[in-house]
Design an enzyme around this catalytic site. Sequence first.
Site, short mmCIF file in Angstrom:
data_model
loop_
_atom_site.label_atom_id
_atom_site.label_comp_id
_atom_site.label_asym_id
_atom_site.label_seq_id
_atom_site.Cartn_x
_atom_site.Cartn_y
_atom_site.Cartn_z
N ASP A 121 1.37 -0.97 0.07
CA ASP A 121 0.02 -0.18 0.01
C ASP A 121 1.08 1.09 0.14
O ASP A 121 1.93 1.29 0.18
CB ASP A 121 -1.24 -0.38 1.18
CG ASP A 121 -2.10 1.26 0.62
OD1 ASP A 121 -1.91 1.48 0.28
OD2 ASP A 121 -2.81 0.83 1.77
C1 BGC Z 1 -5.08 3.74 0.18
C2 BGC Z 1 -5.82 2.00 -1.16
C3 BGC Z 1 -4.87 2.72 -2.13
C4 BGC Z 1 -3.53 3.30 -2.10
C5 BGC Z 1 -3.93 4.51 -3.44
C6 BGC Z 1 -3.76 4.21 0.15
O1 BGC Z 1 -3.60 5.11 1.62
O2 BGC Z 1 -5.05 2.52 1.82
O3 BGC Z 1 -6.43 1.14 0.01
O4 BGC Z 1 -5.25 1.91 -3.06
O5 BGC Z 1 -3.95 4.79 -1.55
O6 BGC Z 1 -4.39 5.75 -3.54
#
Ligand code: BGC
Length: 780
Positions: free
Chosen positions: A325
């Site tokens: 993530d």
């Molecule tokens: C979120 C993810 C997301 C990623 C990209 C993160 O903060 O937890 O779900 O896909 O950001 O935006």
Amino acid sequence: MKENKLDGEKRVITQSKKMRGVLVIVLALTGLLFVRLVYRIGGPDISANIIGVNSGDDRRNDLNEQNSAGEQAKKWLSAKIRARKVVATMRREEKEAGVAGVGWAKGPCVGNVAPLPGLKQGLCLQVSQPFFTFPSANIDNLAIFSLIKDAPMGVRLAPNVSAFPSALNAAASFDKRLMYKYGALLGAEFRALGVHVALGPMTNLIRVPAGGRNWEGPGADPFLASVQAAAMVRGIQSQGVIATVKHLIANEQEHYRFDYSSNLDKRTLMEVYFAPFEACVRAGVAAVMCSYNRLNQIYTCAHDELINGILKGPDINFQGFVMTDWGAHYSFVASDMVMAGEDASKSVDGLTAKDIPENRLDDMVTRILSAHYVLGQDEGFPNVQFNSWEQKEKNVYNFDYRFKQHASFIRELGAASTVLLKNSKKILPLSEGSSVAVIGEDARRPNILNEFDDRGGNDGTLAQGWGSGTSEFPYLISPLEAISSRAAVISSTDNYDLNSAKNAASSASFAIVFANSDSGEARLVEGHEGDRNDLKLWHKSDALITAVASANQNTIVVLHTVGAVDMPWINHPNISAVVLALLPGQESGAALASVLFGDVNPSARLPFTIHESRRNYAADVLYDSNQEIPQITYSEGLYFDYRHADKFNITPVFSFGHGLSYSTFTYSRLTVTRVHTNDEQSAVSVKLRVKNNDFALDGHEVVQVYVAFPEAADEPPKLLKGFERVWIRRGKAADVEIVVEAKDLRVWGVGGWTFVKGSYKFLVGASSTDIRLQKEFLWR
Ligand code: BGC
């Protein structure tokens, strides 16, 4: 009669030939009416630019898990062989660059991977363009995905795309076909914009009802979640777009999102929280996103046992790549791609990309390339079409937006996920032209469409939560607009002006009062830090509802929420109907009106339990902790949502699986047999007849199969193990077969998965507390 045959999952609905003959005649005679019904209820009008969805043969699209398992393995093997050949020709620095992002917002996508030396562009995880070429690979024009983009409700940060209903809505439909199409249409939009990697589905469960991101996911039950996540993966990937199942794992709240440790015993992990991820791997998912949090004190993205031992281990055997993530890179030991791109400063093992052993680096790049090949992205993938970071225009209603052909599906899913919780005195459906007061700010358009970035604000009708799971509305049909086109409407949309609300309510035959409750990811909105502070409706709506109910005997409450809410007014004698529409996306008002006025006979079911008080739920958000690493212990284990209510005899206000129809259905003739009588671990076939008692209305019924395991299995009192949404014509009956797969009867024991012999009960009903038929089944 509509035959709904998903042979891959072996849930087959049949109806006798005789009945079919009669129905064919009825259909022929009802000609135009049928067309109208199919349009509104049965089959959506699917985009021409979607691969295969509208071909009339959904089996092409890997709905058939059984048959596709072998094919999947073959596809992955040949993709891997191709990838290995390429990797063998690559230089070390090319490989290092290929496994890391470049940082937040440094490219058109939400995720962007650095251009390799001599490459045209880097990887983009959200928007796309072929850009990852490997000069030394000596292959002309080798391009791998460049764009990696959110989200589960539509393509994030892009203009001119659809705003779909939430994944929680898809779960409420209890319809595998709709779940699949939801994925396929989302996939079609990602593809059309040139996005190679979609950052969904999200499949974290509703463990804590106030959890901020609950609406991005498939509800509170691991079986339902597994079916939905797998169907979405097949749908998204049917478009040649890599699906990313997230967030692995035990990522069920927002407070302390980067730090906490979720502490789970192995059985709870495997039977509950890992189950949807396993289902996605079986469905062929090409990417997995590990989460921010720790699992049992170790960051999930550095968790050797979780990722190498379980996910990539011999049993599950995930062949694609694990991306971190955004900002969750801690080690190269387990994850294969670092997003959004960081140095190794947070590394828990002190290793940088330079230190990755060559064979591990090769494995990382091979996995990324294999995903690219397995989805066929090396040929004919569209170029990237947008930049996530350009200023979007606000308050622009564009009904002629790029994917307008998806609107009818969005409306269909919106209606199919509108849960009719209560309908006393059969107050609904309303007749056309009724005198109706429409009350509450949740009924009206937002003052400015897309005013808040990532929908981080709550003004007007609520149709999405907030955070990375959102998309820009091309338009938003409000309930007030939609109802006004069908009824004589008087409205009052100021929640704080109770006199005006009461005046409106008392001057109409029916009063529909709207309210909402919002949540999202990370950011603070009206004092809620992602997670909701409580389960109350926002903007003083309880007082509004009570005021309206005091002024009109025919009060209907409509809720747009991210999950369960407190309903202190539920027993008010004047509140005759309660409708929970969750977060329906851009067609919100139109979908709702089709249910309120009876074009669509409601069939949606609650994918979570609603209790009287917050105290009745099994677990809650950890809001305050003075620990450096906040500890979230899943001490309830297997027992949350209906499993907890069952165990502790708590009567919910509305049970998991509950949802009314305008028809009533009778269940009869239950039989439970093993599919292969000579195979000890055979699937179990559950058959019954379901009759639509209504003589005026066709409708869907969601039949649910729960299993009570033998005592020795030490499972919760009952577990959902099968469901089917069945279309039954008025006054007719359908024979339904739901096959419970042997794998869904496994129990995690000391030495791993096992089967427990003994007496099983198969409980068939219309909700977790409305069991209509049951049969004992002895497994010797
Ligand atoms: C979120 C993810 C997301 C990623 C990209 C993160 O903060 O937890 O779900 O896909 O950001 O935006």
